[in-house]
Each structure stands twice: as structure tokens, then as C-alpha cells.
Scaffold this active site. Sequence first.
Site, PDB file in Angstrom:
ATOM      1  N   THR A 122       5.851  -6.035   2.203  1.00 26.38           N
ATOM      2  CA  THR A 122       5.751  -7.276   1.559  1.00 26.38           C
ATOM      3  C   THR A 122       5.502  -8.633   2.433  1.00 26.38           C
ATOM      4  OG1 THR A 122       7.171  -6.388  -0.070  1.00 26.38           O
ATOM      5  CG2 THR A 122       7.415  -8.579   0.061  1.00 26.38           C
ATOM      6  N   PRO A 124       5.042 -13.170   2.454  1.00 25.28           N
ATOM      7  CA  PRO A 124       5.239 -14.450   1.475  1.00 25.28           C
ATOM      8  C   PRO A 124       4.299 -14.560   0.401  1.00 25.28           C
ATOM      9  CG  PRO A 124       5.390 -14.782   4.088  1.00 25.28           C
ATOM     10  CD  PRO A 124       4.746 -13.474   3.891  1.00 25.28           C
ATOM     11  N   GLY A 127       3.721  -9.415  -2.936  1.00 24.76           N
ATOM     12  CA  GLY A 127       4.682  -8.551  -3.032  1.00 24.76           C
ATOM     13  C   GLY A 127       4.274  -7.508  -3.983  1.00 24.76           C
ATOM     14  N   ILE A 153      12.647  -8.044   4.299  1.00 24.95           N
ATOM     15  CA  ILE A 153      12.372  -6.788   5.045  1.00 24.95           C
ATOM     16  C   ILE A 153      14.019  -6.043   5.046  1.00 24.95           C
ATOM     17  CG2 ILE A 153      11.530  -5.443   7.070  1.00 24.95           C
ATOM     18  CD1 ILE A 153       9.394  -6.457   4.962  1.00 24.95           C
ATOM     19  N   THR A 154      14.023  -5.162   4.333  1.00 22.63           N
ATOM     20  CA  THR A 154      15.525  -4.564   4.465  1.00 22.63           C
ATOM     21  C   THR A 154      15.795  -4.003   5.968  1.00 22.63           C
ATOM     22  OG1 THR A 154      15.495  -3.645   2.123  1.00 22.63           O
ATOM     23  CG2 THR A 154      16.634  -2.529   3.593  1.00 22.63           C
ATOM     24  N   ILE A 336      33.413  -3.796 -21.284  1.00 23.05           N
ATOM     25  CA  ILE A 336      34.408  -2.917 -21.687  1.00 23.05           C
ATOM     26  C   ILE A 336      35.692  -3.644 -20.853  1.00 23.05           C
ATOM     27  CG2 ILE A 336      35.807  -0.517 -20.852  1.00 23.05           C
ATOM     28  CD1 ILE A 336      32.649   0.571 -21.498  1.00 23.05           C
ATOM     29  N   GLY A 338      36.048  -6.795 -20.470  1.00 27.16           N
ATOM     30  CA  GLY A 338      36.291  -8.064 -21.233  1.00 27.16           C
ATOM     31  C   GLY A 338      36.369  -9.034 -20.248  1.00 27.16           C
ATOM     32  N   GLU A 362      11.125  -1.974  -4.271  1.00 25.61           N
ATOM     33  CA  GLU A 362       9.917  -0.586  -4.288  1.00 25.61           C
ATOM     34  C   GLU A 362       9.490  -0.608  -5.803  1.00 25.61           C
ATOM     35  OE1 GLU A 362      12.370  -0.261  -1.894  1.00 25.61           O
ATOM     36  OE2 GLU A 362      12.475   1.960  -1.296  1.00 25.61           O
TER      37      GLU A 362
HETATM   38  N1  COS Z   1      -0.548   8.249  -3.662  1.00 27.36           N
HETATM   39  C1  COS Z   1      -1.781   8.565  -2.830  1.00 27.36           C
HETATM   40  N2  COS Z   1      -2.659   7.287  -3.045  1.00 27.36           N
HETATM   41  C2  COS Z   1      -2.554   6.183  -3.713  1.00 27.36           C
HETATM   42  C3  COS Z   1      -1.464   6.082  -4.254  1.00 27.36           C
HETATM   43  C4  COS Z   1      -0.268   6.927  -4.329  1.00 27.36           C
HETATM   44  N3  COS Z   1       0.979   6.845  -5.021  1.00 27.36           N
HETATM   45  N4  COS Z   1      -1.325   4.805  -4.875  1.00 27.36           N
HETATM   46  C5  COS Z   1      -2.656   4.218  -4.604  1.00 27.36           C
HETATM   47  N5  COS Z   1      -3.236   5.328  -3.708  1.00 27.36           N
HETATM   48  C6  COS Z   1      -4.580   5.226  -2.994  1.00 27.36           C
HETATM   49  C7  COS Z   1      -5.710   5.788  -3.850  1.00 27.36           C
HETATM   50  O1  COS Z   1      -6.775   6.068  -2.992  1.00 27.36           O
HETATM   51  C8  COS Z   1      -6.104   4.784  -4.736  1.00 27.36           C
HETATM   52  O2  COS Z   1      -7.350   4.998  -5.107  1.00 27.36           O
HETATM   53  P1  COS Z   1      -7.630   5.852  -6.488  1.00 27.36           P
HETATM   54  O3  COS Z   1      -6.836   5.250  -7.652  1.00 27.36           O
HETATM   55  O4  COS Z   1      -9.029   5.659  -6.875  1.00 27.36           O
HETATM   56  O5  COS Z   1      -7.240   7.206  -6.385  1.00 27.36           O
HETATM   57  C9  COS Z   1      -6.432   3.344  -4.026  1.00 27.36           C
HETATM   58  O6  COS Z   1      -4.919   3.648  -3.062  1.00 27.36           O
HETATM   59  C10 COS Z   1      -6.010   2.243  -4.665  1.00 27.36           C
HETATM   60  O7  COS Z   1      -4.811   2.097  -5.419  1.00 27.36           O
HETATM   61  P2  COS Z   1      -4.881   1.270  -6.723  1.00 27.36           P
HETATM   62  O8  COS Z   1      -6.034   1.027  -7.357  1.00 27.36           O
HETATM   63  O9  COS Z   1      -3.769   1.525  -7.674  1.00 27.36           O
HETATM   64  O10 COS Z   1      -4.418  -0.073  -6.017  1.00 27.36           O
HETATM   65  P3  COS Z   1      -3.960  -1.441  -6.378  1.00 27.36           P
HETATM   66  O11 COS Z   1      -4.422  -2.622  -5.486  1.00 27.36           O
HETATM   67  O12 COS Z   1      -4.707  -1.767  -7.975  1.00 27.36           O
HETATM   68  O13 COS Z   1      -2.523  -1.729  -6.629  1.00 27.36           O
HETATM   69  C11 COS Z   1      -0.441  -1.266  -7.324  1.00 27.36           C
HETATM   70  C12 COS Z   1      -1.538  -0.792  -7.144  1.00 27.36           C
HETATM   71  C13 COS Z   1      -0.098  -2.673  -8.071  1.00 27.36           C
HETATM   72  C14 COS Z   1       0.358  -0.018  -8.059  1.00 27.36           C
HETATM   73  C15 COS Z   1       0.336  -1.358  -5.832  1.00 27.36           C
HETATM   74  O14 COS Z   1       0.023  -2.380  -5.027  1.00 27.36           O
HETATM   75  C16 COS Z   1       1.925  -1.400  -5.860  1.00 27.36           C
HETATM   76  O15 COS Z   1       2.451  -0.262  -5.829  1.00 27.36           O
HETATM   77  N6  COS Z   1       2.369  -2.546  -5.739  1.00 27.36           N
HETATM   78  C17 COS Z   1       3.791  -2.596  -5.716  1.00 27.36           C
HETATM   79  C18 COS Z   1       4.255  -2.763  -4.173  1.00 27.36           C
HETATM   80  C19 COS Z   1       5.785  -2.337  -4.037  1.00 27.36           C
HETATM   81  O16 COS Z   1       6.296  -1.640  -4.671  1.00 27.36           O
HETATM   82  N7  COS Z   1       6.445  -3.293  -3.321  1.00 27.36           N
HETATM   83  C20 COS Z   1       7.681  -2.995  -2.910  1.00 27.36           C
HETATM   84  C21 COS Z   1       8.056  -3.405  -1.688  1.00 27.36           C
HETATM   85  S1  COS Z   1       7.794  -2.438  -0.550  1.00 27.36           S
HETATM   86  S2  COS Z   1       9.325  -1.544   0.030  1.00 27.36           S
END
Ligand code: COS
Length: 383
Positions: A122, A124, A127, A153-154, A336, A338, A362
Site C-alpha cells: 500500500t 499514499p 490501496g 504498514i503493519t 446485549i 446495554g 488485506e
Molecule cells: N493468484 C495468482 N495470480 C494472481 C492473483 C492471485 N490471487 N491475482 C492476480 N493475479 C495475477 C494474474 O496473473 C492476473 O491475471 P489473470 O487475471 O489474467 O490471471 C494478474 O495478476 C492481474 O490480476 P487482476 O486483473 O485481477 O489485477 P487488477 O489490477 O485488476 O487488480 C485487485 C485486482 C483489485 C483484486 C487487486 O489490486 C487487489 O487485490 N487489490 C486490493 C489490495 C489489497 O488487498 N491491499 C491490502 C493491503 S496489502 S496488506
Amino acid sequence: MDEETFDAFLDQLRRYIAERLIPAEPELFRLDRVPDDILREMRDMGLFALTTPAEFGGADMTVSQYIRTIRELAKAAPAYRSILSINTGMFTSALKRGGTDEQKAAWLTRSAQGEIACFGLTEPDSGSDAAGLKMRAVRDGDAYVLNGTKRYITNAPFASIGLIMARTNPENLPRNQHVSAFLLDMKTPGVSIGSADAKMGQKGGQIADVILEDVRVPMANLLGGEEGKGFTAAMQALDSGRLSVGAAALGAAERALEAGLRYAHERKAFGTPIVEFQLIQAMLADSRADIYAAECMMLDACRRADLGGRISLEASAYKMFASEMCGRVVDRVVQIHGGAGYLAEYDAERFYRDARIYRIYEGTTQIQQLVIAKQMMREFAAR
Ligand code: COS
């Protein structure tokens, strides 16, 4: 770990939680960190090495065993889980899947010994849109030079090792292939940590910015020795991180419901313990059913993870359900209680504040919905 050894370990851990960790909560809150003597004990018990392969000094637990352990730990204040869960979760998971043999030997050993780890995704300005990160890593001789800031960052104030995602290749590639993952010794010159952020809850756990200014990271620390693999490594690590957050939410809900059940027996109204009232019973029963559903999801998602293969859908569905479920349970437990539920003197209001983050970190509930829907569409297209 064989099941008999695991059962004995879990029994021992339950006793440690009840007799040591929960009684030490007031001190943890006063210090706003896990007390040093407890941290030492946690290291000595091997709690930082639950998921590390035996060859690097770990207990080599299955996913199911590990997540059941986290669920127990989550019955004590959340900071106890936080201090070790980056090591045992995302850090170890990314290294096991994507690290070279040399990287595993060096960094898994450090992690297993209890050097506290952080996970830098993450920023600024990014996210939920993890692939939009801006931190740059530019090749210079036998090193990469990293510049940028990581946010929320935890464990950043305590960490001595980190896994940091940065852009290696800003041009000519699909955007998530810009991202690479770097193993970072947090004592490297140019690394600084912001002051710990004040938070709503989860006292004793700390988050802060990690600021990198011209930080030289040896090429040998590029995870897997290959550029462009950082986004997938982060997403895979998040799949396992989400199982852990689900277990944290489940354990927290169980602790809160226990407090609600006890209070309902002790508190009298209209001349009788309030547990005799059916509207109180409804809140208790709904909470128990919620917890049971999350427990079933946990066991199934972990079983599938242990079989290998991608569990993005199950991890997201479980994390989403368990975190939302925990929010419902802690809300009912306040109700519960109150008026007492609103007072700092009772634990209910703390449980309520501590639970709120589970629906956010996450990956927010909304991000879990996107992950689930994407997998559904993928399955549909493959029919
Ligand atoms: N396992 C393996 N490969 C993965 C994967 C997974 N869980 N997720 C993505 N990939 C890889 C794949 O190669 C994927 O391509 P395909 O979908 O064609 O297989 C590629 O990465 C791109 O994935 P995606 O298209 O899903 O990427 P986006 O940029 O659209 O983003 C989200 C996806 C929004 C789901 C992602 O950015 C996300 O999880 N965001 C939240 C982040 C988060 O949880 N932050 C918390 C703080 S970190 S502690």
C-alpha cells in the site's frame, strides 16, 4: 506437523493464551506494544516459524493447522496476532512460492527466528488499486535503487525485514507486470519509518509509513531473481493473508460472544437474568450461527488450500463473510451489554472498535466482491 503433535501444541497454546496473553492485555495496552518478555516467549515457542519449512527451522504447518492456530491466537488482543502474522503469513508465503533457494535459506531463517517482518504494498495513492503503486526501483550496477513511500504498514516500527513491491519497468508492459518484489533489510541506509499512526482500535499493534530514499537493494534480493513477478507474488500472498484475517475475525467474534453470553447470565432486569429474554437469545443465537458458518468456510477454504491450486475465490469469500460476521457479532455484544456496552470499563466497546479493520485491510469487502465476481466470470467463460 502430524495431527497428534498439532493437537498437543494447540492445547498448550490455549493455556498460554488464557493464562498469559489475556492477563497481560492491560500491560500491552499501556505500552502500546507487545511486552518484550512476551515477545521473547512467543519466539521461544516457535510462533514466528509456524509456516516455515522444517529445513529452515520451522514447524512446517499445513494451511489448515496454521489458520486454526491463528483463530486461537485471535481470542487474545489482536496485537498478539499482528506482531507475528506478517512473518508467518504473507512474508513466508511469498518466499516459499517465489524465492530462490538462496533467498529462502537466508530470509526464511531470519523470519523463523523471530525477526519481525513487514509487507510493503500500500502507498499514499494506491490501496485497493494495488497495481497502481508508484515506488520506483531503478537498476544501477549490481543493485536496484528504491525511492518512494509505503503507507499503513503493519509492524513498520518494529520490523527488521521486509518484502517491498516497487515498479521496475514503467514502460511498454501491461501495468501489473511493472511490479517487482524486493527483500529488504530494514537497517539499509535510506530506510526511515514514520511515527506510528493513531488508530481506532487494535491497541498494541502499530502501523506507520516506510520511506525509502535512494535505498540500494542488492540484485540478489529481487524476489525469484526476475523482474515483473511482484504483483502476482503480492496477490498470492494476499490469498493466504485473507485466510488469516478471516481466522482473526472468527477468533475475535468467539471471544466477544463469550463475553456477551457471560454478561447475559450475570445481568438482571425485570427480576431475572437477561439471558432468559427471547430477544437477547435471538442475538446470541444469530451470533452463534454466524460463527458456525464462518468456521465451516474456514475449514473448507483451508482444506482446498492444502490441496494446492488457486483459492482466490474461497479466500475472498471467507474473508468477506468472516469480517462482516465479526462486525455483526461485536455489534450485538455491545447491544446485549446495554449502556455498559458503551463504557471503556467493559471489553465490549473495545471488541467493537478492534473488529472494524477486518472489513478493510488485506482488501476491503468491496475488493473481495470484485475478486469473487471475477472468478465467477472466468468460470462462466470456461464452460
Ligand atoms: N493468484 C495468482 N495470480 C494472481 C492473483 C492471485 N490471487 N491475482 C492476480 N493475479 C495475477 C494474474 O496473473 C492476473 O491475471 P489473470 O487475471 O489474467 O490471471 C494478474 O495478476 C492481474 O490480476 P487482476 O486483473 O485481477 O489485477 P487488477 O489490477 O485488476 O487488480 C485487485 C485486482 C483489485 C483484486 C487487486 O489490486 C487487489 O487485490 N487489490 C486490493 C489490495 C489489497 O488487498 N491491499 C491490502 C493491503 S496489502 S496488506
